[in-house]
Design an enzyme around this catalytic site. Structure first.
Site, mmCIF file in Angstrom:
data_model
loop_
_atom_site.group_PDB
_atom_site.id
_atom_site.type_symbol
_atom_site.label_atom_id
_atom_site.label_comp_id
_atom_site.label_asym_id
_atom_site.label_seq_id
_atom_site.Cartn_x
_atom_site.Cartn_y
_atom_site.Cartn_z
ATOM 1 N N TRP A 180 8.243 24.615 14.352
ATOM 2 C CA TRP A 180 8.182 23.996 13.031
ATOM 3 C C TRP A 180 6.821 23.390 12.700
ATOM 4 C CZ3 TRP A 180 6.584 19.341 14.559
ATOM 5 C CH2 TRP A 180 6.977 18.913 15.838
ATOM 6 N N ASN A 181 5.941 23.248 13.698
ATOM 7 C CA ASN A 181 4.769 22.384 13.467
ATOM 8 C C ASN A 181 3.741 22.993 12.513
ATOM 9 O OD1 ASN A 181 4.083 24.243 15.472
ATOM 10 N ND2 ASN A 181 2.563 22.886 16.367
ATOM 11 N N LYS A 204 12.578 34.713 13.959
ATOM 12 C CA LYS A 204 13.510 33.570 13.969
ATOM 13 C C LYS A 204 12.683 32.285 13.930
ATOM 14 C CE LYS A 204 15.175 30.576 16.341
ATOM 15 N NZ LYS A 204 15.296 29.423 15.450
ATOM 16 N N PRO A 205 12.464 31.776 12.718
ATOM 17 C CA PRO A 205 11.686 30.542 12.606
ATOM 18 C C PRO A 205 12.541 29.338 13.002
ATOM 19 C CG PRO A 205 11.779 31.810 10.529
ATOM 20 C CD PRO A 205 12.841 32.333 11.425
ATOM 21 N N ASP A 206 11.895 28.190 13.157
ATOM 22 C CA ASP A 206 12.643 26.972 13.462
ATOM 23 C C ASP A 206 13.506 26.573 12.260
ATOM 24 O OD1 ASP A 206 12.540 24.561 15.599
ATOM 25 O OD2 ASP A 206 12.903 23.798 13.575
ATOM 26 N N GLY A 255 6.429 27.635 21.395
ATOM 27 C CA GLY A 255 7.293 26.461 21.435
ATOM 28 C C GLY A 255 7.090 25.702 22.727
ATOM 29 N N SER A 256 8.129 25.048 23.174
ATOM 30 C CA SER A 256 7.987 24.170 24.335
ATOM 31 C C SER A 256 7.983 24.968 25.645
ATOM 32 C CB SER A 256 9.136 23.165 24.353
ATOM 33 O OG SER A 256 10.352 23.859 24.493
ATOM 34 N N GLU A 277 3.377 31.006 24.076
ATOM 35 C CA GLU A 277 2.371 30.000 23.692
ATOM 36 C C GLU A 277 3.065 28.655 23.761
ATOM 37 O OE1 GLU A 277 -0.638 30.935 23.091
ATOM 38 O OE2 GLU A 277 -0.386 33.079 22.766
ATOM 39 N N LEU A 278 2.699 27.835 24.741
ATOM 40 C CA LEU A 278 3.527 26.665 25.056
ATOM 41 C C LEU A 278 2.777 25.353 24.862
ATOM 42 C CD1 LEU A 278 5.165 28.299 28.217
ATOM 43 C CD2 LEU A 278 5.914 28.442 25.834
ATOM 44 N N CYS A 311 -0.302 22.016 18.999
ATOM 45 C CA CYS A 311 -0.353 22.356 20.426
ATOM 46 C C CYS A 311 -1.734 22.122 21.014
ATOM 47 C CB CYS A 311 0.081 23.801 20.625
ATOM 48 S SG CYS A 311 -0.898 24.960 19.666
ATOM 49 N N GLU A 409 3.575 15.765 27.406
ATOM 50 C CA GLU A 409 3.121 15.971 26.032
ATOM 51 C C GLU A 409 3.888 15.042 25.088
ATOM 52 O OE1 GLU A 409 4.409 19.616 24.166
ATOM 53 O OE2 GLU A 409 2.375 19.997 23.466
HETATM 54 P P1 NAD Z 1 11.262 24.540 21.040
HETATM 55 O O1 NAD Z 1 10.944 25.306 22.275
HETATM 56 O O2 NAD Z 1 12.370 23.580 21.092
HETATM 57 O O3 NAD Z 1 11.589 25.508 19.801
HETATM 58 C C1 NAD Z 1 10.707 26.515 19.387
HETATM 59 C C2 NAD Z 1 11.501 27.686 18.806
HETATM 60 O O4 NAD Z 1 12.338 28.230 19.829
HETATM 61 C C3 NAD Z 1 12.450 27.289 17.659
HETATM 62 O O5 NAD Z 1 12.485 28.345 16.717
HETATM 63 C C4 NAD Z 1 13.792 27.163 18.362
HETATM 64 O O6 NAD Z 1 14.888 27.359 17.501
HETATM 65 C C5 NAD Z 1 13.699 28.280 19.386
HETATM 66 N N1 NAD Z 1 14.537 28.105 20.576
HETATM 67 C C6 NAD Z 1 14.940 26.944 21.152
HETATM 68 N N2 NAD Z 1 15.675 27.211 22.254
HETATM 69 C C7 NAD Z 1 15.738 28.556 22.371
HETATM 70 C C8 NAD Z 1 16.330 29.440 23.311
HETATM 71 N N3 NAD Z 1 17.030 28.994 24.361
HETATM 72 N N4 NAD Z 1 16.190 30.769 23.136
HETATM 73 C C9 NAD Z 1 15.460 31.252 22.103
HETATM 74 N N5 NAD Z 1 14.872 30.472 21.173
HETATM 75 C C10 NAD Z 1 14.999 29.136 21.314
HETATM 76 O O7 NAD Z 1 9.895 23.850 20.647
HETATM 77 P P2 NAD Z 1 9.666 22.659 19.636
HETATM 78 O O8 NAD Z 1 9.860 21.405 20.405
HETATM 79 O O9 NAD Z 1 10.418 22.858 18.411
HETATM 80 O O10 NAD Z 1 8.104 22.877 19.304
HETATM 81 C C11 NAD Z 1 7.128 22.066 19.815
HETATM 82 C C12 NAD Z 1 6.530 22.662 21.079
HETATM 83 O O11 NAD Z 1 5.857 23.865 20.745
HETATM 84 C C13 NAD Z 1 5.483 21.767 21.686
HETATM 85 O O12 NAD Z 1 5.646 21.705 23.076
HETATM 86 C C14 NAD Z 1 4.172 22.463 21.358
HETATM 87 O O13 NAD Z 1 3.131 22.193 22.236
HETATM 88 C C15 NAD Z 1 4.571 23.881 21.358
HETATM 89 N N6 NAD Z 1 3.662 24.689 20.544
HETATM 90 C C16 NAD Z 1 2.778 25.502 21.189
HETATM 91 C C17 NAD Z 1 1.847 26.241 20.464
HETATM 92 C C18 NAD Z 1 0.854 27.141 21.160
HETATM 93 O O14 NAD Z 1 0.220 27.968 20.496
HETATM 94 N N7 NAD Z 1 0.661 27.035 22.455
HETATM 95 C C19 NAD Z 1 1.833 26.173 19.071
HETATM 96 C C20 NAD Z 1 2.749 25.325 18.446
HETATM 97 C C21 NAD Z 1 3.666 24.595 19.200
#
Ligand code: NAD
Length: 540
Positions: A180-181, A204-206, A255-256, A277-278, A311, A409
């Site tokens: 979502w960020n 599949k966006p957030d 994501g995370s 990309e985490l 991130c 983080e």
């Molecule tokens: P998240 O991992 O909770 O969610 C990210 C996406 O994954 C969402 O669309 C969510 O619905 C989906 N998701 C969640 N669980 C899932 C599963 N089990 N299977 C498949 N999809 C699933 O992350 P968040 O907390 O919403 O986002 C913030 C994190 O993203 C931070 O840690 C940040 O550092 C990271 N991030 C990294 C980058 C990068 O380029 N390295 C860029 C932006 C954000």
């Protein structure tokens, strides 16, 4: 810090935002027909919806239709049908669609920025950077399409006798799971090289930022992509995201780190590739010869852009002993001069956090640090008077390893300051921890900065800039070392991940086997002489 006039806020924040399904008096921030036009794109037969609220005053925004596992299957079927003819579309036509997207996002930037700000609560200037990043990505890949994707002749086993060429074959349907960020750039940018390479996408966006992702999908179609090529599904990560991972030919996840591990395991089981990309705990180093005022200005961007929900933003600031006091004064006073708020106004320097969950994490990290002895040099408080999830830009000193924000983080507007006495020490401390995403080095001696950068275990390092120099240099790969990820976006790596390299070699005149009744032993001697000759001729 200066403050924006209070943003519209719900009457009683403690009761949470109004639920428009049960409250007929609720006022939507966006026109209903506009929202309906966007949400119609979600592949959904469930009849159920998810209510989305804006971090700006908790205003209701939309009810987004939710997808089931069967809807995800249908989205993949549609995408596969569209992909077959798209892969046969000449590369120049595919590239032209990306260039049209470039122009469209610039032309429609006001609408895009409005929507991004409503959904995320970020400052308008941060939303603009998303528009710029989509345009940069579209132009870079469109203009380098042939360089990355054309069939390439390579040296064969034997000169003249073996002709070898490498083709780039699309993987098929790529699943993109985004956070979502940065709702626009994260939903679109990784998909552009996938499309250019001849793939279809299921996105599949957030759940919190579906509308922006849907507007992005609409613009892709307006730019000339065949309908069906870009499918959007919606719903909870483990269920709907899990169904995407189960069906995709390649998965691009942002994501995370925790979710990245789950996805990596699922992909391993299916033997499909993924890029991840985490998270990060990014270090910025201010060396003793740095221009302190430039570094302090850079630090405000490095730390507080997008309210730290970035991130590649900096959460650890290491400053040389010789300039520590001067730097801290300059950085703190610049931080205090920032305009804080949750609104559509361009005057906001730092916007809102996106959700209660983010606000809870940031508050917990700051309270934990203070309880264990850290000092707050500025900030440190939530500001419900400005918006339900606004938190002040916060600078901490005296953070130690027993505090949560030391190694974890925060993903918010909080930075810890540390003094260092020598550059080896600074490099060791920057490399400490589990992550390795982005770093920043400030010095008047750019060559020295670049040499130091090579010693930092991060996928990107910016010299005399926060993160924008690497992030905006589309030809340079971007991604994480260690627990910050696998694979790279941008550059050649960012598009080749969506292709299979297929090698075709044609043998001429003689087989790669004994000829004319030659024994295996004689053949081995002939082969050995040939290998020695090729070595002497300097062949690869
Ligand atoms: P998240 O991992 O909770 O969610 C990210 C996406 O994954 C969402 O669309 C969510 O619905 C989906 N998701 C969640 N669980 C899932 C599963 N089990 N299977 C498949 N999809 C699933 O992350 P968040 O907390 O919403 O986002 C913030 C994190 O993203 C931070 O840690 C940040 O550092 C990271 N991030 C990294 C980058 C990068 O380029 N390295 C860029 C932006 C954000």
């Amino acid at each position: 810090m200066t403050e924006q006039s209070p943003a519209p806020s719900p009457d009683d924040l403690s009761a949470g935002p109004a639920d428009p399904e049960h409250d007929s008096t609720a006022t939507y921030a966006l026109d209903r027909s506009y929202v309906d036009r966007l949400t119609r794109r979600v592949v959904s037969t469930t009849g159920s919806t998810d209510a989305v609220f804006s971090p700006i005053g908790g205003t209701p925004l939309a009810h987004v239709p939710q997808s089931s596992a069967a809807d995800v299957t249908e989205a993949f079927a549609r995408a596969r049908r569209a992909q077959a003819s798209w892969a046969d579309t000449p590369l120049d036509e595919r590239a032209a669609a990306l260039l049209r997207l470039h122009d469209l996002v610039l032309d429609r930037q006001e609408e895009l920025i409005d929507l991004v700000v409503w959904e995320s609560g970020k400052a308008r200037k941060d939303a603009y950077l998303e528009v710029a990043h989509v345009a940069l990505t579209a132009r870079y890949y469109a203009r380098t399409a042939h360089q990355h994707l054309d069939t390439r002749r390579v040296g064969g086993m034997f000169p003249v006798l073996t002709r070898a060429e490498v083709h780039r074959v699309p993987k098929g349907v790529v699943g993109i799971i985004s956070p979502w960020n940065y709702p626009l750039t994260m939903a679109l940018c990784d998909g552009l090289p996938a499309l250019l390479a001849g793939n279809a996408v299921v996105s599949k966006p957030d759940a919190q930022t579906m509308l922006t992702a849907l507007l992005g999908a609409e613009l892709l179609e307006e730019a000339g992509l065949p309908s069906g090529l870009w499918q959007v599904v919606a719903g909870p990560g483990p269920e709907v995201g899990g169904a995407v991972v189960a069906a995709a030919d390649y998965v691009c996840f942002t994501g995370s780190t925790a979710t990245g591990r789950v996805i990596a395991r699922q992909c391993a089981e299916r033997l499909v590739g993924c890029s991840l990309e985490l998270g990060g705990k990014n270090p910025m180093l201010v060396l003793r010869d740095a221009d302190v005022h430039r570094a302090a200005e850079g630090a405000t961007r490095a730390v507080f852009s997008n309210a730290g929900q970035l991130c590649v933003s900096m959460e650890r600031l290491f400053v040389a002993d010789q300039v520590y006091d001067r730097f801290v004064d300059a950085f703190v006073s610049r931080t205090q001069a920032m305009t804080l708020g949750a609104s559509q106004d361009w005057s906001v320097d730092m916007g809102s956090l996106i959700s209660q969950a983010q606000l809870d994490t940031v508050t917990r990290h700051v309270e934990d640090a203070v309880a264990k002895g850290a000092r707050v040099l500025t900030g440190g408080r939530a500001r419900p008077d400005l918006g339900p999830f606004v938190f002040e830009p916060t600078v901490l000193e005296g953070v130690s390893a027993d505090m949560e924000c030391f190694g974890k983080e925060t993903f918010g507007p909080v930075v810890a300051l540390y003094r260092f006495h020598g550059e080896d020490e600074a490099v060791d401390r920057a490399n400490d921890g589990l992550y390795g995403l982005n770093a920043s080095v400030w010095t008047r001696d750019a060559a020295r900065g670049r040499a130091l950068a090579r010693r930092i275990r991060c996928g990107t390092v910016n010299v005399n800039e926060a993160y924008g120099a690497t992030f905006g240099s589309l030809a340079a790969p971007m991604g994480g070392m260690r627990e910050s990820g696998l694979g790279r976006r941008q550059g050649a790596e960012g598009i080749h991940r969506y292709t299979e390299a297929q090698s075709v070699a044609t043998q001429r005149l003689v087989p790669i086997a004994p000829v004319l009744g030659m024994s295996e032993e004689v053949n081995a001697r002939v082969m050995t002489s040939a290998l020695r000759l090729l070595h002497r001729l300097g062949r690869a």
